[in-house]
Design a protein around this motif. Structure first.
Motif, PDB file in Angstrom:
ATOM      1  N   ALA A 197       0.736  -1.111   0.051  1.00  0.00           N
ATOM      2  CA  ALA A 197       0.089  -0.036  -0.095  1.00  0.00           C
ATOM      3  C   ALA A 197       0.975   1.110   0.116  1.00  0.00           C
ATOM      4  CB  ALA A 197      -0.846   0.091   1.337  1.00  0.00           C
ATOM      5  N   ALA A 198       2.025   1.100   0.502  1.00  0.00           N
ATOM      6  CA  ALA A 198       3.065   2.256   0.652  1.00  0.00           C
ATOM      7  C   ALA A 198       3.707   2.598  -0.708  1.00  0.00           C
ATOM      8  CB  ALA A 198       3.938   1.981   1.767  1.00  0.00           C
ATOM      9  N   GLY A 199       3.559   1.495  -1.585  1.00  0.00           N
ATOM     10  CA  GLY A 199       4.520   1.862  -2.928  1.00  0.00           C
ATOM     11  C   GLY A 199       5.566   0.665  -3.021  1.00  0.00           C
ATOM     12  N   TYR A 200       5.656  -0.347  -2.090  1.00  0.00           N
ATOM     13  CA  TYR A 200       6.961  -1.141  -2.276  1.00  0.00           C
ATOM     14  C   TYR A 200       6.547  -2.294  -2.920  1.00  0.00           C
ATOM     15  CZ  TYR A 200       9.386   0.778   1.947  1.00  0.00           C
ATOM     16  OH  TYR A 200      10.086   1.512   2.656  1.00  0.00           O
ATOM     17  N   LYS A 201       7.296  -2.429  -3.948  1.00  0.00           N
ATOM     18  CA  LYS A 201       7.028  -3.579  -4.878  1.00  0.00           C
ATOM     19  C   LYS A 201       7.887  -4.794  -4.312  1.00  0.00           C
ATOM     20  CE  LYS A 201       5.268  -1.111  -8.706  1.00  0.00           C
ATOM     21  NZ  LYS A 201       4.810   0.013  -7.701  1.00  0.00           N
ATOM     22  N   LEU A 202       7.324  -5.708  -3.981  1.00  0.00           N
ATOM     23  CA  LEU A 202       7.864  -7.043  -3.059  1.00  0.00           C
ATOM     24  C   LEU A 202       8.282  -7.826  -4.049  1.00  0.00           C
ATOM     25  CD1 LEU A 202       5.370  -7.463  -0.224  1.00  0.00           C
ATOM     26  CD2 LEU A 202       7.584  -6.094  -0.275  1.00  0.00           C
ATOM     27  N   ASP A 203       8.109  -8.004  -5.341  1.00  0.00           N
ATOM     28  CA  ASP A 203       8.457  -8.673  -6.274  1.00  0.00           C
ATOM     29  C   ASP A 203       9.910  -8.430  -7.029  1.00  0.00           C
ATOM     30  OD1 ASP A 203       7.838  -6.740  -8.015  1.00  0.00           O
ATOM     31  OD2 ASP A 203       6.197  -7.942  -9.215  1.00  0.00           O
ATOM     32  N   GLY A 204      10.570  -7.172  -6.599  1.00  0.00           N
ATOM     33  CA  GLY A 204      11.663  -6.864  -7.242  1.00  0.00           C
ATOM     34  C   GLY A 204      11.840  -6.113  -8.222  1.00  0.00           C
ATOM     35  N   THR A 205      10.199  -5.605  -8.847  1.00  0.00           N
ATOM     36  CA  THR A 205      10.334  -4.876  -9.963  1.00  0.00           C
ATOM     37  C   THR A 205      10.586  -3.415  -9.868  1.00  0.00           C
ATOM     38  OG1 THR A 205       7.872  -4.543  -9.787  1.00  0.00           O
ATOM     39  CG2 THR A 205       8.675  -6.517 -11.286  1.00  0.00           C
ATOM     40  N   ASP A 206      10.737  -3.010  -8.903  1.00  0.00           N
ATOM     41  CA  ASP A 206      10.948  -1.714  -8.325  1.00  0.00           C
ATOM     42  C   ASP A 206      12.631  -1.676  -8.375  1.00  0.00           C
ATOM     43  OD1 ASP A 206      10.521   0.988  -7.875  1.00  0.00           O
ATOM     44  OD2 ASP A 206       9.421   0.609  -6.244  1.00  0.00           O
ATOM     45  N   GLU A 207      13.057  -0.407  -7.741  1.00  0.00           N
ATOM     46  CA  GLU A 207      14.491  -0.145  -7.619  1.00  0.00           C
ATOM     47  C   GLU A 207      15.104  -0.955  -6.651  1.00  0.00           C
ATOM     48  OE1 GLU A 207      15.181   3.335  -4.593  1.00  0.00           O
ATOM     49  OE2 GLU A 207      13.559   3.810  -5.923  1.00  0.00           O
ATOM     50  N   PRO A 208      16.068  -1.487  -6.789  1.00  0.00           N
ATOM     51  CA  PRO A 208      16.714  -2.635  -6.003  1.00  0.00           C
ATOM     52  C   PRO A 208      16.617  -2.154  -4.259  1.00  0.00           C
ATOM     53  CG  PRO A 208      18.346  -2.149  -7.717  1.00  0.00           C
ATOM     54  CD  PRO A 208      16.826  -1.238  -7.927  1.00  0.00           C
ATOM     55  N   TYR A 209      16.993  -0.724  -4.313  1.00  0.00           N
ATOM     56  CA  TYR A 209      17.120  -0.734  -2.575  1.00  0.00           C
ATOM     57  C   TYR A 209      15.745  -0.692  -2.095  1.00  0.00           C
ATOM     58  CZ  TYR A 209      17.184   2.317   1.457  1.00  0.00           C
ATOM     59  OH  TYR A 209      17.326   2.619   2.790  1.00  0.00           O
ATOM     60  N   ASN A 210      14.540  -0.511  -2.718  1.00  0.00           N
ATOM     61  CA  ASN A 210      13.477  -0.512  -2.323  1.00  0.00           C
ATOM     62  C   ASN A 210      13.197  -2.042  -2.106  1.00  0.00           C
ATOM     63  OD1 ASN A 210      10.305  -0.977  -2.413  1.00  0.00           O
ATOM     64  ND2 ASN A 210      10.083   1.117  -2.976  1.00  0.00           N
ATOM     65  N   LYS A 211      13.422  -2.925  -2.859  1.00  0.00           N
ATOM     66  CA  LYS A 211      13.145  -4.363  -2.545  1.00  0.00           C
ATOM     67  C   LYS A 211      14.331  -4.995  -1.368  1.00  0.00           C
ATOM     68  CE  LYS A 211      12.551  -8.832  -3.675  1.00  0.00           C
ATOM     69  NZ  LYS A 211      12.076  -9.419  -2.584  1.00  0.00           N
ATOM     70  N   ALA A 212      15.420  -4.408  -1.261  1.00  0.00           N
ATOM     71  CA  ALA A 212      16.246  -4.640  -0.171  1.00  0.00           C
ATOM     72  C   ALA A 212      15.742  -4.220   1.143  1.00  0.00           C
ATOM     73  CB  ALA A 212      17.353  -4.300  -0.521  1.00  0.00           C
ATOM     74  N   ALA A 213      15.289  -2.898   1.244  1.00  0.00           N
ATOM     75  CA  ALA A 213      14.441  -2.482   2.315  1.00  0.00           C
ATOM     76  C   ALA A 213      13.329  -3.279   2.948  1.00  0.00           C
ATOM     77  CB  ALA A 213      14.147  -0.915   1.910  1.00  0.00           C
ATOM     78  N   ALA A 214      12.514  -3.841   1.954  1.00  0.00           N
ATOM     79  CA  ALA A 214      11.302  -4.387   2.233  1.00  0.00           C
ATOM     80  C   ALA A 214      11.718  -5.853   2.819  1.00  0.00           C
ATOM     81  CB  ALA A 214      10.296  -4.552   1.073  1.00  0.00           C
ATOM     82  N   ASP A 215      12.795  -6.603   2.114  1.00  0.00           N
ATOM     83  CA  ASP A 215      13.209  -7.814   2.536  1.00  0.00           C
ATOM     84  C   ASP A 215      13.699  -7.657   3.825  1.00  0.00           C
ATOM     85  OD1 ASP A 215      12.440  -8.999   0.408  1.00  0.00           O
ATOM     86  OD2 ASP A 215      14.654  -9.024  -0.514  1.00  0.00           O
ATOM     87  N   SER A 216      14.490  -6.491   4.230  1.00  0.00           N
ATOM     88  CA  SER A 216      14.934  -6.266   5.649  1.00  0.00           C
ATOM     89  C   SER A 216      13.952  -6.225   6.497  1.00  0.00           C
ATOM     90  CB  SER A 216      15.892  -5.258   5.769  1.00  0.00           C
ATOM     91  OG  SER A 216      17.118  -5.449   4.988  1.00  0.00           O
TER      92      SER A 216
END
Length: 148
Positions: free
Chosen positions: A14-33
């Protein structure tokens, strides 16, 4: 999957994170952490009380904040420059002979908040402190920068 994990994933999306990695790498890494921390926390089986206590304590420690008042004792300081000392327990507390007549001060004693919620600090943020000291931030509402 825990209810907390499901909630966290839904909120991140809902906040705009793309959990499948289709967004910028930092966004995915932050979500994974974040989700890794959620999984660990969820697996600890906290009750309402212990969860609140654990979260409050973890938040302070992860932000390099002290758990109790600073004492100002000699062993709390490290010299970071010629006559400039930084508190080991709280990185935004300093002392030097050329400011506030040698009295310790907090770099983040005042935080300025604009109408849109944006916050900043400046040289006006420094406030002298007295020990024992529990770090606090006073928020000062100001007009938007550039506003007349």
């Amino acid at each position: 999957m825990s209810n907390l994990r499901k909630h966290a994933e839904a909120e991140l999306k809902a906040a705009g994170y793309k959990l499948d990695g289709t967004d910028e790498p930092y966004n995915k890494a932050a979500a994974d952490s974040i989700l890794e921390l959620i999984d660990v926390f969820s697996g600890q089986g906290h009750s309402g009380f212990s969860a609140s206590y654990c979260l409050q304590t973890f938040t302070k420690l992860a932000a390099f904040e002290p758990l109790g008042p600073l004492t100002g004792a000699d062993d709390e300081w490290v010299e970071v420059g010629d006559g400039m000392f930084q508190n080991k327990r709280c990185s935004h507390v300093f002392k030097s002979a050329d400011r506030f007549n040698g009295q310790a001060y907090d770099l983040d004693g005042r935080i300025f908040r604009e109408p849109d919620g944006g916050c900043y600090s400046s040289s006006d943020s420094l406030v002298p402190i007295v020990f024992p000291y529990t770090p606090t931030r006073k928020y000062v509402d100001v007009p938007a920068r550039g506003a007349a």
